[in-house]
Design a protein around this motif. Structure first.
Motif, PDB file in Angstrom:
ATOM      1  N   ASN A 144       1.082  -1.603   0.074  1.00 36.95           N
ATOM      2  CA  ASN A 144       0.180   0.190   0.538  1.00 36.95           C
ATOM      3  C   ASN A 144       1.034   0.692  -0.198  1.00 36.95           C
ATOM      4  O   ASN A 144       1.959   1.364   0.493  1.00 36.95           O
ATOM      5  N   VAL A 145       0.444   1.970  -1.084  1.00 37.32           N
ATOM      6  CA  VAL A 145       1.544   3.360  -0.799  1.00 37.32           C
ATOM      7  C   VAL A 145       1.035   4.682  -0.323  1.00 37.32           C
ATOM      8  O   VAL A 145      -0.049   4.785  -0.814  1.00 37.32           O
ATOM      9  N   SER A 146       1.122   4.422   0.340  1.00 37.34           N
ATOM     10  CA  SER A 146       0.789   6.185   1.694  1.00 37.34           C
ATOM     11  C   SER A 146       1.749   7.386   1.185  1.00 37.34           C
ATOM     12  O   SER A 146       2.088   7.767  -0.061  1.00 37.34           O
ATOM     13  N   SER A 147       1.761   8.199   1.878  1.00 39.12           N
ATOM     14  CA  SER A 147       3.091   9.803   1.593  1.00 39.12           C
ATOM     15  C   SER A 147       3.203  10.075   2.715  1.00 39.12           C
ATOM     16  O   SER A 147       3.289   9.740   4.307  1.00 39.12           O
ATOM     17  N   ILE A 148       4.600  10.415   2.736  1.00 42.54           N
ATOM     18  CA  ILE A 148       5.242  11.366   4.101  1.00 42.54           C
ATOM     19  C   ILE A 148       4.229  11.980   4.573  1.00 42.54           C
ATOM     20  O   ILE A 148       4.291  12.370   5.986  1.00 42.54           O
ATOM     21  N   SER A 149       3.606  12.839   3.633  1.00 43.02           N
ATOM     22  CA  SER A 149       2.561  13.596   4.826  1.00 43.02           C
ATOM     23  C   SER A 149       1.765  13.024   5.110  1.00 43.02           C
ATOM     24  O   SER A 149       0.544  12.972   6.113  1.00 43.02           O
ATOM     25  N   ALA A 150       1.636  11.435   5.506  1.00 40.99           N
ATOM     26  CA  ALA A 150       0.754  11.185   6.775  1.00 40.99           C
ATOM     27  C   ALA A 150       1.147  11.615   7.702  1.00 40.99           C
ATOM     28  O   ALA A 150       0.554  11.037   9.025  1.00 40.99           O
ATOM     29  N   ALA A 151       1.806  12.196   8.194  1.00 41.14           N
ATOM     30  CA  ALA A 151       2.948  12.288   9.404  1.00 41.14           C
ATOM     31  C   ALA A 151       2.969  13.537   9.732  1.00 41.14           C
ATOM     32  O   ALA A 151       3.229  14.143  10.694  1.00 41.14           O
ATOM     33  N   MET A 152       2.491  14.556   8.314  1.00 34.89           N
ATOM     34  CA  MET A 152       2.094  15.643   8.958  1.00 34.89           C
ATOM     35  C   MET A 152       0.893  16.151   8.768  1.00 34.89           C
ATOM     36  O   MET A 152      -0.348  16.421   7.570  1.00 34.89           O
ATOM     37  N   PRO A 153       0.706  16.566  10.135  1.00 32.68           N
ATOM     38  CA  PRO A 153      -0.843  17.208  10.304  1.00 32.68           C
ATOM     39  C   PRO A 153      -0.884  18.858   9.507  1.00 32.68           C
ATOM     40  O   PRO A 153      -1.359  19.870  10.314  1.00 32.68           O
ATOM     41  N   TYR A 154      -0.650  18.764   8.364  1.00 31.23           N
ATOM     42  CA  TYR A 154       0.009  19.890   7.898  1.00 31.23           C
ATOM     43  C   TYR A 154      -1.020  21.020   7.229  1.00 31.23           C
ATOM     44  O   TYR A 154      -2.679  20.251   6.513  1.00 31.23           O
ATOM     45  N   PRO A 155      -2.303  22.313   7.055  1.00 36.17           N
ATOM     46  CA  PRO A 155      -3.113  22.866   6.171  1.00 36.17           C
ATOM     47  C   PRO A 155      -2.689  23.266   5.079  1.00 36.17           C
ATOM     48  O   PRO A 155      -1.674  22.350   4.312  1.00 36.17           O
ATOM     49  N   MET A 156      -3.730  23.079   4.420  1.00 37.63           N
ATOM     50  CA  MET A 156      -3.641  22.458   2.765  1.00 37.63           C
ATOM     51  C   MET A 156      -3.594  21.322   2.305  1.00 37.63           C
ATOM     52  O   MET A 156      -3.850  21.022   1.175  1.00 37.63           O
ATOM     53  N   ILE A 157      -3.400  19.810   3.402  1.00 33.57           N
ATOM     54  CA  ILE A 157      -3.158  19.232   2.689  1.00 33.57           C
ATOM     55  C   ILE A 157      -4.168  18.453   3.269  1.00 33.57           C
ATOM     56  O   ILE A 157      -4.333  16.661   3.714  1.00 33.57           O
ATOM     57  N   SER A 158      -4.716  17.952   4.147  1.00 36.45           N
ATOM     58  CA  SER A 158      -5.723  17.908   6.045  1.00 36.45           C
ATOM     59  C   SER A 158      -6.526  16.714   4.854  1.00 36.45           C
ATOM     60  O   SER A 158      -6.656  15.487   5.487  1.00 36.45           O
ATOM     61  N   VAL A 159      -6.948  16.770   3.489  1.00 32.47           N
ATOM     62  CA  VAL A 159      -8.113  15.569   2.783  1.00 32.47           C
ATOM     63  C   VAL A 159      -7.261  14.741   2.415  1.00 32.47           C
ATOM     64  O   VAL A 159      -6.893  13.081   3.191  1.00 32.47           O
ATOM     65  N   TYR A 160      -5.655  15.033   1.717  1.00 35.14           N
ATOM     66  CA  TYR A 160      -5.322  14.365   1.063  1.00 35.14           C
ATOM     67  C   TYR A 160      -3.987  13.392   2.087  1.00 35.14           C
ATOM     68  O   TYR A 160      -4.197  12.415   2.237  1.00 35.14           O
ATOM     69  N   GLY A 161      -3.298  14.502   3.498  1.00 32.30           N
ATOM     70  CA  GLY A 161      -2.621  13.723   3.982  1.00 32.30           C
ATOM     71  C   GLY A 161      -3.360  12.769   5.194  1.00 32.30           C
ATOM     72  O   GLY A 161      -2.516  11.645   5.085  1.00 32.30           O
ATOM     73  N   SER A 162      -4.794  13.082   5.649  1.00 32.73           N
ATOM     74  CA  SER A 162      -4.922  12.342   6.611  1.00 32.73           C
ATOM     75  C   SER A 162      -5.818  10.795   5.879  1.00 32.73           C
ATOM     76  O   SER A 162      -5.354   9.931   6.601  1.00 32.73           O
ATOM     77  N   SER A 163      -5.988  10.803   4.688  1.00 29.95           N
ATOM     78  CA  SER A 163      -5.737  10.245   3.992  1.00 29.95           C
ATOM     79  C   SER A 163      -5.083   8.680   3.466  1.00 29.95           C
ATOM     80  O   SER A 163      -4.945   7.165   3.498  1.00 29.95           O
ATOM     81  N   LYS A 164      -3.592   9.354   3.198  1.00 24.79           N
ATOM     82  CA  LYS A 164      -2.637   8.456   3.422  1.00 24.79           C
ATOM     83  C   LYS A 164      -2.419   8.801   4.711  1.00 24.79           C
ATOM     84  O   LYS A 164      -1.474   6.934   5.069  1.00 24.79           O
ATOM     85  N   ASN A 165      -2.785   8.770   5.983  1.00 24.52           N
ATOM     86  CA  ASN A 165      -2.079   8.140   7.012  1.00 24.52           C
ATOM     87  C   ASN A 165      -3.743   7.103   7.314  1.00 24.52           C
ATOM     88  O   ASN A 165      -2.938   5.980   8.070  1.00 24.52           O
ATOM     89  N   TYR A 166      -4.626   7.223   6.966  1.00 27.55           N
ATOM     90  CA  TYR A 166      -5.416   6.084   7.127  1.00 27.55           C
ATOM     91  C   TYR A 166      -4.535   4.908   6.386  1.00 27.55           C
ATOM     92  O   TYR A 166      -4.970   3.841   7.156  1.00 27.55           O
ATOM     93  N   LEU A 167      -4.546   4.741   4.929  1.00 26.96           N
ATOM     94  CA  LEU A 167      -3.037   3.981   4.613  1.00 26.96           C
ATOM     95  C   LEU A 167      -2.594   3.245   5.961  1.00 26.96           C
ATOM     96  O   LEU A 167      -2.097   2.360   6.020  1.00 26.96           O
ATOM     97  N   ARG A 168      -1.537   4.132   5.914  1.00 26.05           N
ATOM     98  CA  ARG A 168      -1.049   3.852   6.737  1.00 26.05           C
ATOM     99  C   ARG A 168      -0.853   3.057   7.926  1.00 26.05           C
ATOM    100  O   ARG A 168      -0.728   1.440   8.608  1.00 26.05           O
ATOM    101  N   SER A 169      -2.254   3.370   8.892  1.00 25.97           N
ATOM    102  CA  SER A 169      -2.557   3.012  10.144  1.00 25.97           C
ATOM    103  C   SER A 169      -3.265   1.340   9.492  1.00 25.97           C
ATOM    104  O   SER A 169      -3.402   0.100   9.771  1.00 25.97           O
ATOM    105  N   PHE A 170      -4.048   1.511   8.723  1.00 20.55           N
ATOM    106  CA  PHE A 170      -4.701   0.360   7.856  1.00 20.55           C
ATOM    107  C   PHE A 170      -3.526  -0.852   7.691  1.00 20.55           C
ATOM    108  O   PHE A 170      -3.718  -2.020   7.904  1.00 20.55           O
ATOM    109  N   THR A 171      -2.807  -0.304   6.968  1.00 20.92           N
ATOM    110  CA  THR A 171      -1.774  -1.341   6.559  1.00 20.92           C
ATOM    111  C   THR A 171      -1.273  -2.313   7.689  1.00 20.92           C
ATOM    112  O   THR A 171      -1.111  -3.101   7.573  1.00 20.92           O
ATOM    113  N   LYS A 172      -1.218  -1.174   8.598  1.00 18.14           N
ATOM    114  CA  LYS A 172      -0.233  -1.704   9.594  1.00 18.14           C
ATOM    115  C   LYS A 172      -1.066  -3.699  10.893  1.00 18.14           C
ATOM    116  O   LYS A 172      -0.408  -4.328  10.740  1.00 18.14           O
ATOM    117  N   SER A 173      -2.591  -2.744  10.763  1.00 22.94           N
ATOM    118  CA  SER A 173      -3.280  -3.627  10.970  1.00 22.94           C
ATOM    119  C   SER A 173      -3.406  -5.146  10.295  1.00 22.94           C
ATOM    120  O   SER A 173      -3.470  -6.096  10.750  1.00 22.94           O
TER     121      SER A 173
END
Length: 269
Positions: A144-173
């Motif tokens: 599963n290809v996530s993104s470094i933005s998964a670790a970054m709670p940054y403005p302007m990428i709130s949806v993109y980063g959060s979706s990639k954070n989901y992929l990261r957490s989901f993959t661990k489980s």
């Protein structure tokens, strides 16, 4: 879509977003390991060109399927296409993605929905469908290809980063669930890649590469596939990206991020 010759004995790798960028680079890595390929994306011309290039270079079958993976039923349709053609899918790569850089309140609702379907719903369901088949075979690989933005709670990428954070957490489980079935699950966490994903955004790619803040897709794909087959849980490409992930998670306070955004937000709009 194009027709496929079924061969239940030959192992196949399915790569979403496989027509260009890191998806195509990953496809070449898997072709070099003698996997037949099914490239999936919504870019038919690029799919045909990429498939033909792989066929001309590697001694494998490479087919393509043009489908919009941001649509609700796309995961089910892709899985049924593979089962209908009796493909022995041993490797699943969830790579298809889209970039959305905008304040949430100014983002088009349809783009938000498409991104969430593409990054959350579709890869989750593909892991569900193909993961069940891999359990029967007692073997498989999921990247599963996530993104470094998964670790970054940054403005302007709130949806993109959060979706990639989901992929990261989901993959661990998912990795924990499938480990006992001899299925290797890995999450790739790349930084910025020199791919068409960033074509709509003004970036100094030469400078970013010199600073090792942007990498080429071939290098990252080689690292990612090695990590997958070595049964690594995560793959963060590039030493500087590893430092960035550690720093953002453990050092950089949210108040600093908010201050920087307030000061420079006019340049990002």
């Amino acid at each position: 879509m194009n027709e496929m010759q079924s061969d239940s004995k030959k192992k196949t790798a399915v790569i979403t977003g496989g027509s260009s960028g890191i998806g195509f680079a990953i496809a070449k890595q898997l072709a070099a390991r003698n996997y037949d390929l099914l490239l999936v994306s919504n870019q038919q011309a690029e799919l045909i060109q990429s498939a033909n290039e792989i066929i001309a270079t590697y001694n494998v079958n490479c087919k393509w399927l043009c489908v919009n993976l941001a649509e609700e039923m796309s995961a089910k349709n892709l899985f049924e296409f593979c089962t209908g053609n009796k493909l022995n899918v041993e490797v699943l790569v969830n790579n298809a993605g889209m970039l959305l850089v905008s304040e949430l309140t100014e983002s088009a609702p349809d783009k938000i929905s498409s991104l969430l379907n593409l990054h959350v719903n579709t890869p989750t369901l593909l892991c569900r469908f193909f993961g069940a088949e891999m359990k029967i075979n007692n073997k498989g690989y999921i990247l599963n290809v996530s993104s470094i933005s998964a670790a970054m709670p940054y403005p302007m990428i709130s949806v993109y980063g959060s979706s990639k954070n989901y992929l990261r957490s989901f993959t661990k489980s998912l990795r924990s669930e499938l480990k006992i079935h001899n299925i290797k699950v890995c999450c790739l966490i790349p930084g910025a890649l020199d791919t068409p994903l960033y074509n709509d955004y003004p970036l100094n790619r030469v400078r970013l590469k010199k600073l090792q803040l942007m990498h080429d897709a071939d290098t990252v794909s080689r690292i990612a596939i090695k990590a997958l087959f070595d049964n690594k849980s995560e793959c963060i490409a590039g030493w500087l990206n590893k430092i960035v992930v550690f720093s953002v998670n453990n050092i950089v306070p949210q108040i600093l991020i908010e201050w920087i955004y307030k000061k420079y937000r006019h340049r990002l709009r």
